[in-house]
Scaffold this active site. Structure first.
Site: not given
Ligand SMILES: NC(=O)c1ccc[n+]([C@@H]2O[C@H](COP(=O)([O-])OP(=O)(O)OC[C@H]3O[C@@H](n4cnc5c(N)ncnc54)[C@H](O)[C@@H]3O)[C@@H](O)[C@H]2O)c1
Length: 419
Positions: A229, A246, A250, A283
């Site tokens: 992230s 978090y 990260k 998301t």
């Molecule tokens: N959305 C953002 O702005 C953003 C920014 C930077 C990083 N991220 C990172 O990107 C990745 C994807 O995030 P996203 O925004 O698509 O989120 P999201 O919630 O849409 O998708 C994440 C998925 O991970 C699953 N999950 C959570 N805990 C779990 C576990 N213990 N075992 C298996 N599955 C699990 C959830 O059920 C979900 O389906 C994450 O690592 C998040 O930290 C997101």
């Protein structure tokens, strides 16, 4: 659950010769090459050993022999500039970027092993991936498993079921993508929640890598993709929002991935690693965080959850103290909704950027203009990055300006109770 592979016509022209590239005697300074060599060499390399389904059919014994000889067979790696016929495993594939990665890979004819802790969204992802493959004229295998990435047993079962259902002995790509928010304050938040967030975001990546590494190493050119992230290089959501679990996780993911660059070059040079650092992507992560942490939906929060949500709102704006419980629920719901709906980049565009970066062999993949701007600012003035003025400068450039919530900075997802 799986959708088994069926043979398809070999998409790659065969020829008699097979060219091999000598492993450099010292790999420590070798650049991280893309999977595919420059176009000019492709003609030379049209000897990819692929079977009728488009998958590599080179035996483990042949691979080991080549490795012993200090050679890397580049033919399979360069069969074509696409993900077609490869096998990608994706954690957290039920929603958001994980689902979009699955859909886009499927549209290119990539076979999939998908897991998530939530069963129902995972099933939707499977359907979406199969539909995308069909629309593009591909027949792919998709294996799905409910799996908590913090549990090694779950990950082993996910891996073994996928390999067996898809009839493979190797995995070409692993996207360690699962993640949640929450555990913002070491001081004020519940310890279990803090550790759960840290474990999903860090331990899930570490265990995923450990469990899948042997299968990646059996691939001709495995690629490990760890989702960190912007909070992997900036431990903040702005001056009014603690963000410890978090950010710590990260940062760990980024450090681990960067250290693996050298380790893999020395010990498994045919395996690549990339670290992905998205900015704000639209998301449902704020909602999913609450679901995974076992909280109620925002509009149904109980009194204790409302009290914690109110505390967080108050840190950003003291006026939140006067909100009724229902107003706190509404505000929390609104913030999670706006985080999803008012992002500068949606999950599909983010997934495209990630896949293009991986395809190009880039180890450092920033996702979004906000991530690029933040990266530049953090490098330019590292001592200043936690000053309120730093955030103002970011916002003046039009970044991290989600409408709802106090300081308006949401580099990543809002806190756990917001989902
Ligand atoms: N959305 C953002 O702005 C953003 C920014 C930077 C990083 N991220 C990172 O990107 C990745 C994807 O995030 P996203 O925004 O698509 O989120 P999201 O919630 O849409 O998708 C994440 C998925 O991970 C699953 N999950 C959570 N805990 C779990 C576990 N213990 N075992 C298996 N599955 C699990 C959830 O059920 C979900 O389906 C994450 O690592 C998040 O930290 C997101």
């Amino acid at each position: 659950m799986s959708h088994r592979l069926r043979p398809q016509r070999n998409p790659v022209r065969r020829s008699s010769g097979r060219r091999r590239r000598r492993r450099p005697s010292s790999t420590a300074s070798a650049p991280q090459a893309p999977w595919w060599p420059p176009r000019a060499r492709l003609q030379d390399l049209a000897t990819a050993s692929v079977n009728a389904s488009g998958l590599s059919c080179r035996s483990d014994a042949a691979r080991k022999a080549a490795a012993t000889e200090g050679e890397v067979d580049v033919n399979e790696a360069s069969a074509e500039r696409s993900y077609r016929g490869r096998l990608a495993a994706i954690t957290g594939a039920g929603c958001g970027m994980g689902r979009e990665l699955a859909r886009l890979l499927a549209a290119e004819g990539c076979h999939l092993a998908l897991c998530d802790i939530q069963r129902e969204p995972l099933e939707h992802s499977r359907e979406a991936a199969l539909a995308a493959a069909r629309a593009a004229g591909h027949e792919i295998g998709v294996s799905t498993a409910r799996c908590d990435v913090t549990r090694e047993d779950d990950l082993v079962a996910f891996r073994d079921a996928a390999l067996s259902e898809l009839g493979r002995d190797s995995v070409d790509l692993l996207f360690n993508n699962a993640g949640i928010g929450g555990g913002g304050s070491l001081v004020a938040d519940d310890r279990d929640e803090w550790e759960r967030t840290f474990d999903v975001c860090w331990r899930g990546v570490y265990l995923g890598t450990r469990v899948f590494l042997p299968a990646l190493m059996r691939s001709e050119n495995g690629h490990l993709v760890n989702v960190s992230s912007v909070n992997g290089f900036w431990a903040s959501l702005g001056p009014h929002t603690p963000h410890t679990a978090y950010s710590a996780a990260k940062f760990a993911v980024r450090g681990f991935s960067e250290a693996l660059l050298t380790d893999l070059r020395l010990h498994a040079p045919h395996v690549r690693v990339s670290v992905v650092m998205p900015g704000h992507i639209g998301t449902e992560i704020a909602f999913n965080t609450g679901r995974v942490l076992g909280h109620s939906e925002p509009l149904e929060m109980d009194a204790a959850q409302v009290a914690r949500a109110r505390h967080r709102l108050e840190l950003q704006d003291g006026a939140a103290a006067a909100l009724s419980d229902d107003e706190v629920r509404q505000a929390t719901h609104q913030r999670a909704t706006e985080f999803r709906d008012q992002a500068p980049l949606d999950a599909e565009k983010a997934a495209r950027i990630i896949l293009d970066g991986v395809r190009a062999g880039r180890w450092r993949i920033l996702v979004g203009d906000d991530a690029v701007a933040l990266d530049r600012l953090v490098r330019a003035q590292p001592e200043a990055v936690y000053d309120p003025a730093f955030v103002e400068a970011l916002q003046q450039q039009g970044h991290f300006e989600v409408a709802a919530g106090g300081d308006g900075v949401h580099g990543d997802e809002p806190q756990g109770d917001e989902g």
